[in-house]
Design a protein around this motif. Structure first.
Motif, PDB file in Angstrom:
ATOM      1  N   THR A 264     -17.479   5.615 -10.602  1.00 17.63           N
ATOM      2  CA  THR A 264     -16.976   6.806 -11.288  1.00 17.63           C
ATOM      3  C   THR A 264     -15.881   6.467 -12.288  1.00 17.63           C
ATOM      4  N   ALA A 265     -15.621   5.173 -12.481  1.00 17.48           N
ATOM      5  CA  ALA A 265     -14.568   4.699 -13.388  1.00 17.48           C
ATOM      6  C   ALA A 265     -13.182   5.138 -12.939  1.00 17.48           C
ATOM      7  N   ALA A 266     -13.026   5.444 -11.659  1.00 20.75           N
ATOM      8  CA  ALA A 266     -11.712   5.815 -11.133  1.00 20.75           C
ATOM      9  C   ALA A 266     -10.816   4.586 -10.957  1.00 20.75           C
ATOM     10  N   ILE A 267     -11.415   3.398 -10.913  1.00 18.87           N
ATOM     11  CA  ILE A 267     -10.662   2.148 -10.838  1.00 18.87           C
ATOM     12  C   ILE A 267     -11.156   1.216 -11.934  1.00 18.87           C
ATOM     13  N   GLY A 268     -10.222   0.516 -12.564  1.00 17.00           N
ATOM     14  CA  GLY A 268     -10.585  -0.434 -13.597  1.00 17.00           C
ATOM     15  C   GLY A 268     -10.786  -1.830 -13.039  1.00 17.00           C
ATOM     16  N   CYS A 269     -11.360  -2.703 -13.844  1.00 19.25           N
ATOM     17  CA  CYS A 269     -11.650  -4.061 -13.383  1.00 19.25           C
ATOM     18  C   CYS A 269     -10.380  -4.834 -13.048  1.00 19.25           C
ATOM     19  N   ILE A 270      -9.292  -4.592 -13.792  1.00 22.03           N
ATOM     20  CA  ILE A 270      -8.045  -5.317 -13.530  1.00 22.03           C
ATOM     21  C   ILE A 270      -7.514  -4.983 -12.139  1.00 22.03           C
ATOM     22  N   ASP A 271      -7.488  -3.686 -11.814  1.00 26.89           N
ATOM     23  CA  ASP A 271      -7.004  -3.276 -10.495  1.00 26.89           C
ATOM     24  C   ASP A 271      -7.938  -3.741  -9.388  1.00 26.89           C
ATOM     25  N   CYS A 272      -9.238  -3.701  -9.680  1.00 24.57           N
ATOM     26  CA  CYS A 272     -10.235  -4.154  -8.703  1.00 24.57           C
ATOM     27  C   CYS A 272     -10.031  -5.634  -8.392  1.00 24.57           C
ATOM     28  N   LYS A 273      -9.789  -6.440  -9.417  1.00 21.19           N
ATOM     29  CA  LYS A 273      -9.580  -7.878  -9.234  1.00 21.19           C
ATOM     30  C   LYS A 273      -8.282  -8.154  -8.470  1.00 21.19           C
ATOM     31  N   LYS A 274      -7.242  -7.350  -8.732  1.00 21.54           N
ATOM     32  CA  LYS A 274      -5.978  -7.554  -8.021  1.00 21.54           C
ATOM     33  C   LYS A 274      -6.146  -7.291  -6.525  1.00 21.54           C
ATOM     34  N   LEU A 275      -6.925  -6.262  -6.184  1.00 17.69           N
ATOM     35  CA  LEU A 275      -7.151  -5.956  -4.773  1.00 17.69           C
ATOM     36  C   LEU A 275      -7.790  -7.134  -4.047  1.00 17.69           C
ATOM     37  N   VAL A 276      -8.803  -7.726  -4.670  1.00 24.04           N
ATOM     38  CA  VAL A 276      -9.480  -8.837  -3.997  1.00 24.04           C
ATOM     39  C   VAL A 276      -8.643 -10.107  -4.062  1.00 24.04           C
ATOM     40  N   ALA A 277      -7.846 -10.259  -5.130  1.00 22.26           N
ATOM     41  CA  ALA A 277      -6.968 -11.429  -5.225  1.00 22.26           C
ATOM     42  C   ALA A 277      -5.962 -11.432  -4.077  1.00 22.26           C
ATOM     43  N   ASP A 278      -5.426 -10.264  -3.753  1.00 25.69           N
ATOM     44  CA  ASP A 278      -4.477 -10.174  -2.640  1.00 25.69           C
ATOM     45  C   ASP A 278      -5.119 -10.637  -1.336  1.00 25.69           C
ATOM     46  N   ARG A 279      -6.364 -10.265  -1.125  1.00 26.69           N
ATOM     47  CA  ARG A 279      -7.061 -10.646   0.112  1.00 26.69           C
ATOM     48  C   ARG A 279      -7.374 -12.139   0.132  1.00 26.69           C
ATOM     49  N   ILE A 280      -7.768 -12.686  -1.002  1.00 27.04           N
ATOM     50  CA  ILE A 280      -8.083 -14.115  -1.057  1.00 27.04           C
ATOM     51  C   ILE A 280      -6.820 -14.948  -0.834  1.00 27.04           C
ATOM     52  N   VAL A 281      -5.724 -14.531  -1.443  1.00 25.49           N
ATOM     53  CA  VAL A 281      -4.453 -15.241  -1.246  1.00 25.49           C
ATOM     54  C   VAL A 281      -4.036 -15.176   0.218  1.00 25.49           C
ATOM     55  N   GLU A 282      -4.225 -14.015   0.838  1.00 29.30           N
ATOM     56  CA  GLU A 282      -3.910 -13.870   2.265  1.00 29.30           C
ATOM     57  C   GLU A 282      -4.756 -14.822   3.110  1.00 29.30           C
ATOM     58  N   ARG A 283      -6.013 -14.981   2.730  1.00 26.15           N
ATOM     59  CA  ARG A 283      -6.926 -15.881   3.463  1.00 26.15           C
ATOM     60  C   ARG A 283      -6.560 -17.341   3.260  1.00 26.15           C
ATOM     61  N   MET A 284      -6.087 -17.688   2.059  1.00 31.23           N
ATOM     62  CA  MET A 284      -5.823 -19.084   1.739  1.00 31.23           C
ATOM     63  C   MET A 284      -4.421 -19.544   2.114  1.00 31.23           C
ATOM     64  N   ALA A 285      -3.508 -18.610   2.357  1.00 37.48           N
ATOM     65  CA  ALA A 285      -2.109 -18.977   2.630  1.00 37.48           C
ATOM     66  C   ALA A 285      -1.960 -19.956   3.799  1.00 37.48           C
ATOM     67  N   PRO A 286      -2.637 -19.734   4.945  1.00 38.35           N
ATOM     68  CA  PRO A 286      -2.514 -20.721   6.038  1.00 38.35           C
ATOM     69  C   PRO A 286      -3.071 -22.094   5.663  1.00 38.35           C
ATOM     70  N   ILE A 287      -4.092 -22.130   4.838  1.00 35.08           N
ATOM     71  CA  ILE A 287      -4.660 -23.408   4.396  1.00 35.08           C
ATOM     72  C   ILE A 287      -3.656 -24.142   3.524  1.00 35.08           C
ATOM     73  N   TRP A 288      -3.010 -23.422   2.612  1.00 34.86           N
ATOM     74  CA  TRP A 288      -2.000 -24.054   1.752  1.00 34.86           C
ATOM     75  C   TRP A 288      -0.861 -24.633   2.579  1.00 34.86           C
ATOM     76  N   GLU A 289      -0.432 -23.904   3.587  1.00 37.04           N
ATOM     77  CA  GLU A 289       0.666 -24.374   4.439  1.00 37.04           C
ATOM     78  C   GLU A 289       0.238 -25.632   5.202  1.00 37.04           C
ATOM     79  N   ALA A 290      -0.970 -25.614   5.749  1.00 40.42           N
ATOM     80  CA  ALA A 290      -1.469 -26.781   6.485  1.00 40.42           C
ATOM     81  C   ALA A 290      -1.664 -27.979   5.564  1.00 40.42           C
ATOM     82  N   ARG A 291      -2.084 -27.732   4.330  1.00 39.30           N
ATOM     83  CA  ARG A 291      -2.249 -28.825   3.361  1.00 39.30           C
ATOM     84  C   ARG A 291      -0.906 -29.502   3.098  1.00 39.30           C
ATOM     85  N   ARG A 292       0.139 -28.705   2.917  1.00 41.19           N
ATOM     86  CA  ARG A 292       1.457 -29.287   2.643  1.00 41.19           C
ATOM     87  C   ARG A 292       1.911 -30.190   3.788  1.00 41.19           C
ATOM     88  N   THR A 293       1.664 -29.750   5.013  1.00 41.36           N
ATOM     89  CA  THR A 293       2.045 -30.553   6.177  1.00 41.36           C
ATOM     90  C   THR A 293       1.279 -31.866   6.213  1.00 41.36           C
TER      91      THR A 293
END
Length: 329
Positions: A264-293
């Motif tokens: 319905t064009a109630a959300i734009g692509c930029i906002d849509c991408k930010k929503l999924v980016a937040d979830r991907i970053v949340e998923r990858m954060a423990p991996i990044w921490e373990a990589r540093r160790t």
């Protein structure tokens, strides 16, 4: 490690940095399998030569990065045997013995042989090593007599060739090799930032080693519904690669919201991408921490590889002794 559980074996080439496609298509599956099975996971560094023989300068680097990504993603060396292919010479010996009995026609009909040549046109892949890599792959697998091999659907022809080679050996000499079964991955295909399959060859990957700003920037440039040109144009999530990411990473309420509001064009692509980016970053954060160790403890990584390669060599040596006895050599 116990021997009463069924056995699983799989490996990866160190031909570049691992990405989300590797995480979702393989590593998450491996992590779950080690809870139930006796698992062997190996770095296929000899296989990397099949397409990178002209430039081997980064193979050692990629081997190390791959191991770091595996461990950071949850592969546990206390529950799984983690090793490097070239540290177990029995792989090369069994490959040689198998190469003596496999018909050339079996290799020439391999569907990925010409596909890869088309995909990687900038390299000369008209080599024996590239034509014969399924033989080395069969040796890698059968050396450990696994019950299951985790694969995507595109790898099923390779596994079937492995089973055919096992049958041929058993009929020529005597039964040594069981025929391993496939264990299909949950996400056989993960799209990249350009809408094609995520692949190092296409340069469309989100790497596990990418820092958060890079991940967010790559997602900002990801292709969407090509018919949605302006912000107020309604979109079609069914043809949008970003929505595919939502279906993987976002919770059901967000998936439903994006599916409804995009149409319905109630959300734009930029906002849509930010929503999924937040979830991907949340998923990858423990991996990044373990990589540093892990990066801060290089000796720990070396010890894991040495121990795993030693355990793998014990199994490989026993199988090769059975092979030599069967062949009377």
């Amino acid at each position: 490690m116990t021997t009463s559980r069924k056995r699983v074996l799989s490996g990866m080439q160190p031909s570049g940095l691992l990405h989300l496609g590797n995480l979702l298509g393989a590593l998450d599956n491996w992590k779950a399998l080690q809870e139930q099975y006796e698992c062997y996971f190996f770095v296929a560094d000899w296989h990397a030569l099949s397409t990178n023989y002209a430039d081997t300068s980064r193979i050692r680097e990629f081997v190390r990065e791959l191991l770091i990504d595996w461990l950071a993603a949850g592969i546990d060396p206390k529950r799984s045997t983690v090793f490097i292919q070239s540290h177990v010479p029995e792989h090369a010996i069994l490959h040689l013995l198998f190469s003596m009995i496999i018909p050339i026609s079996w290799l020439e009909r391999n569907p990925t042989y010409k596909e890869k040549q088309e995909e990687i046109k900038e390299r000369d892949l008209s080599t024996y090593g590239f034509l014969g890599y399924p033989v080395l792959q069969a040796a890698d697998i059968l050396l450990y007599k696994p019950d299951y091999v985790p694969v995507g659907k595109d790898q099923l022809p390779h596994l079937e060739l492995t089973r055919e080679l096992a049958r041929r050996f058993n009929s020529l000499y005597k039964p040594v090799f069981p025929e391993p079964m496939e264990h299909l991955t949950r996400f056989p295909k993960v799209l990249g930032t350009d809408g094609r399959k995520m692949s190092k060859s296409y340069g469309n990957t989100i790497n596990l080693s990418d820092p958060e700003p890079v991940v967010r920037q790559k997602l900002k440039t990801m292709v969407t519904d090509p018919a949605r040109v302006r912000r107020h144009d309604p979109g079609n999530p069914d043809v949008c690669p970003v929505f595919d990411f939502h279906k993987i990473f976002s919770p059901p309420p967000v998936i439903d919201q994006v599916n409804r509001e995009c149409r319905t064009a109630a959300i734009g692509c930029i906002d849509c991408k930010k929503l999924v980016a937040d979830r991907i970053v949340e998923r990858m954060a423990p991996i990044w921490e373990a990589r540093r160790t892990l990066i801060d403890r290089p000796n720990q990584l070396d010890e894991i590889v040495q121990d795993g390669s030693r355990r793998a060599a014990d199994v490989a040596h026993q199988t090769l002794e059975e092979v030599k006895e069967a062949m009377k050599i």
